[in-house]
Design an enzyme around this catalytic site. Structure first.
Site, PDB file in Angstrom:
ATOM      1  N   ASP A 207       8.102  18.225 -15.419  1.00 47.23           N
ATOM      2  CA  ASP A 207       7.975  17.514 -16.505  1.00 47.23           C
ATOM      3  C   ASP A 207       6.575  16.584 -16.528  1.00 47.23           C
ATOM      4  O   ASP A 207       6.825  15.864 -15.435  1.00 47.23           O
ATOM      5  CB  ASP A 207       9.241  16.884 -17.182  1.00 47.23           C
ATOM      6  CG  ASP A 207       8.964  16.360 -18.671  1.00 47.23           C
ATOM      7  OD1 ASP A 207       8.727  17.279 -19.472  1.00 47.23           O
ATOM      8  OD2 ASP A 207       9.225  15.155 -18.707  1.00 47.23           O
ATOM      9  N   GLU A 270       4.008  21.338 -15.951  1.00 46.62           N
ATOM     10  CA  GLU A 270       3.568  20.717 -17.226  1.00 46.62           C
ATOM     11  C   GLU A 270       2.618  19.822 -17.092  1.00 46.62           C
ATOM     12  O   GLU A 270       2.953  18.653 -17.111  1.00 46.62           O
ATOM     13  CB  GLU A 270       4.829  20.116 -18.229  1.00 46.62           C
ATOM     14  CG  GLU A 270       4.542  20.104 -19.687  1.00 46.62           C
ATOM     15  CD  GLU A 270       5.319  18.934 -20.252  1.00 46.62           C
ATOM     16  OE1 GLU A 270       5.438  18.990 -21.447  1.00 46.62           O
ATOM     17  OE2 GLU A 270       5.850  18.156 -19.529  1.00 46.62           O
TER      18      GLU A 270
END
Length: 586
Positions: A207, A270
């Site tokens: 993330d 990401e």
């Protein structure tokens, strides 16, 4: 097990199914999806034809941001199960030949994480505070934030603590940013990577992968205000928060951890960065893959998708990795709805769909028939491409966005924090629990006839605890879900579910097993995306052509065998608008 998963580098051509655990399947009847629920649907996932599952955060959390505010990185939220449940799920997945990927959130912890509680108690100048980013405030008495940065969830990106210092939070105030200049942070996350790897995890989704390395020293906080938190697309690497060169040192460390295992663990980042920087994250010396979000943000224009495909393939070539393709995930409106709304270029990502969601789906007409037709064409265009395909739970059912969830039932912080109250409705519309059983249809509720209570389309068991009724799902399910339930679509050879199974089966047999990631473009005009891929040796074909027609006029298909089409073709030699076909070329 798929043939692809017999390879150590399985992830290079994998089909990965993203699970948002709280909305996938509830095993105990409390209205929340859980780890045992995932285990119970492993056969469904195998029959779908995927290679791996990716679990969004399932760790202990107060859900300030859908589980991305993590209290304990090496445990399971007790509402979702136990570590024993996790181990059983991994075992069940591996027995079905399915790999397991988990989410890692290294940019920030929860404000209830043991480290942050220690930092609050330890005070100024402590080693505990050095793990986070604490600064003195501005103003005569430090009563104002260090600078004027605004967080991605609205309001100041700084929060003051009791002794007067301020800590940085790029997201919610419950998510204090970690200080990756601190060696303890590096060591802690290496422990976490090893922990989940030792529990059988095959890979990680990282993330906010572009946000870890920050440079806030050496310049006044006021001077740093010339940058904003919201501008992450830095071309020159000088932004103090995003996409700095030093972040790659972190991932080279992680690669050493991944390589301790046989086969090595993999990760996908990401990273919302400019296309020319994507390849750095996907290097074999770092994570291995990075998400190509250009595909997910494209409107239904041929040029949007052509650019996304070309950029994705070029980034993969530069990194020595493979491309990734994704149309939906837990953060964006579902693509059948996006494609069914009016198509208009915009500077902001998904500006029109978000405006439609904000106003409960009333501002624009959602043409569901058209959105479904385009979504069917898109999955053929996507799955024929080389690289990894990421499928978001429910897209294989053709689910639409649920824009009209009552405001008092929303869970996502976005509506209440991002750029001011009630200026964006948030991401709950794509996180509504899945419909499994049409016979378990809820009754119309008196408070809102569009949603139901008393049953959950099989999401929760009806006899969960000594015959008692299960709790309502944590987000309300619309009554139209009945037509999209798994049991309905499994019986319909023309359903979206049947199309996904066909796509993934043909992809595995004809393309993935060829072990070739090259693409040859066909010149079919501006309104057509057409390319060929080398076919597997035992397929009977030399190549597979994928053709998608965005234009008003039907286009002639190449000579060969029609393997699969997104719609029934009236003329097998012509492809109409908003349709795709695969042709086997001998």
């Amino acid at each position: 097990m798929t043939d692809n998963n017999l390879n150590d580098d399985w992830w290079k051509q994998a089909v990965v199914y993203q699970i948002y655990p709280r909305s996938f399947k509830d095993a105990n009847g409390d209205g929340l999806g859980d780890i045992p629920g995932i285990t119970s649907k492993m056969q469904y996932l195998r029959e779908l034809g995927i290679d791996a599952i990716w679990l969004s955060p399932f760790y202990p959390s107060d859900l300030a941001d859908g589980g991305y505010d993590i209290i304990d990185y090496r445990n399971v939220d007790p509402r979702l199960g136990t570590m024993q449940d996790f181990d059983a799920m991994v075992s069940a997945a591996h027995q079905e030949g399915i790999k397991v990927i988990v989410d890692i959130v290294p940019n920030h912890t929860a404000n209830k994480h043991a480290w942050f509680l220690e930092a609050l108690a330890a005070g100024r100048g402590s080693t505990a505070r050095e793990r986070y980013i604490f600064k003195e405030g501005s103003g005569p008495n430090g009563e104002f934030p260090p600078n004027d940065w605004q967080s991605l969830f609205g309001g100041p990106a700084w929060e003051r603590v009791e002794d007067g210092q301020w800590y940085l939070h790029i997201f919610a105030k419950e998510q204090p940013d970690l200080n990756w200049n601190n060696p303890e942070v590096h060591e802690e996350f290496k422990k976490t990577l090893r922990f989940w790897s030792d529990h059988g995890t095959d890979g990680f989704r990282v993330d906010v992968a572009h946000g870890l390395a920050k440079k806030l020293d050496g310049a006044s906080m006021k001077d740093l205000s010339r940058w904003t938190v919201h501008d992450s697309l830095s071309h020159d690497g000088t932004h103090p928060l995003w996409d700095r060169a030093q972040v790659h040192d972190i991932y080279r460390e992680w690669r050493q951890v991944f390589n301790e295992y046989n086969p090595p663990r993999f990760a996908v980042g990401e990273a919302w960065v400019v296309p020319e920087h994507q390849y750095l994250y996907a290097s074999p010396d770092e994570l291995g893959q990075v998400f190509n979000f250009e595909f997910a943000i494209a409107n239904w224009f041929s040029q949007d998708f052509r650019t996304a495909i070309r950029d994705g393939l070029q980034a993969a070539k530069s990194s020595g990795s493979t491309a990734t393709w994704v149309m939906s995930n837990h953060d964006v409106p579902r693509h059948p709805s996006r494609y069914g709304l009016p198509q208009a270029p915009s500077k902001a990502t998904h500006q029109l769909p978000k405006d439609w969601v904000l106003r409960d789906g009333t501002t624009y007409e959602e043409n569901r028939e058209l959105g479904t037709r385009r979504a069917r064409a898109a999955i053929l265009m996507e799955t024929a491409l080389p690289g990894s395909v990421y499928i978001y739970q429910g897209e294989e059912l053709g689910l639409f966005e649920v824009p009209n969830i009552p405001w008092d039932r929303l869970e996502d912080p976005t509506p209440f924090r991002t750029r001011g109250r009630y200026t964006e409705k948030g991401r709950d519309g794509c996180r509504v629990p899945l419909p499994w059983n049409s016979q378990d249809a809820p009754h119309e509720a008196s408070w809102d006839s569009r949603f139901g209570t008393g049953a959950s389309f099989g999401f929760s068991p009806s006899d969960a605890t000594a015959g008692s009724q299960s709790a309502d799902p944590h987000l309300p399910q619309p009554l139209w879900y009945k037509d999209f339930a798994v049991d309905v679509e499994q019986q319909d050879p023309t359903s979206m579910l049947s199309l996904y199974k066909a796509c993934l089966s043909h992809r595995a047999a004809l393309l993935t097993s060829a072990h070739n990631t090259s693409v040859t473009w066909l010149d079919e005009g501006d309104e057509v995306i057409a390319y060929t891929r080398q076919a597997a040796d035992n397929s009977g074909y030399t190549a597979i052509a994928s053709i998608t027609n965005f234009g008003k006029n039907a286009v002639a298909l190449p000579e060969g065998d029609l393997i699969l089409s997104s719609i029934q073709l009236d003329d097998p030699a012509l492809l109409p608008q908003d349709a795709s076909a695969w042709i086997g070329i001998k």
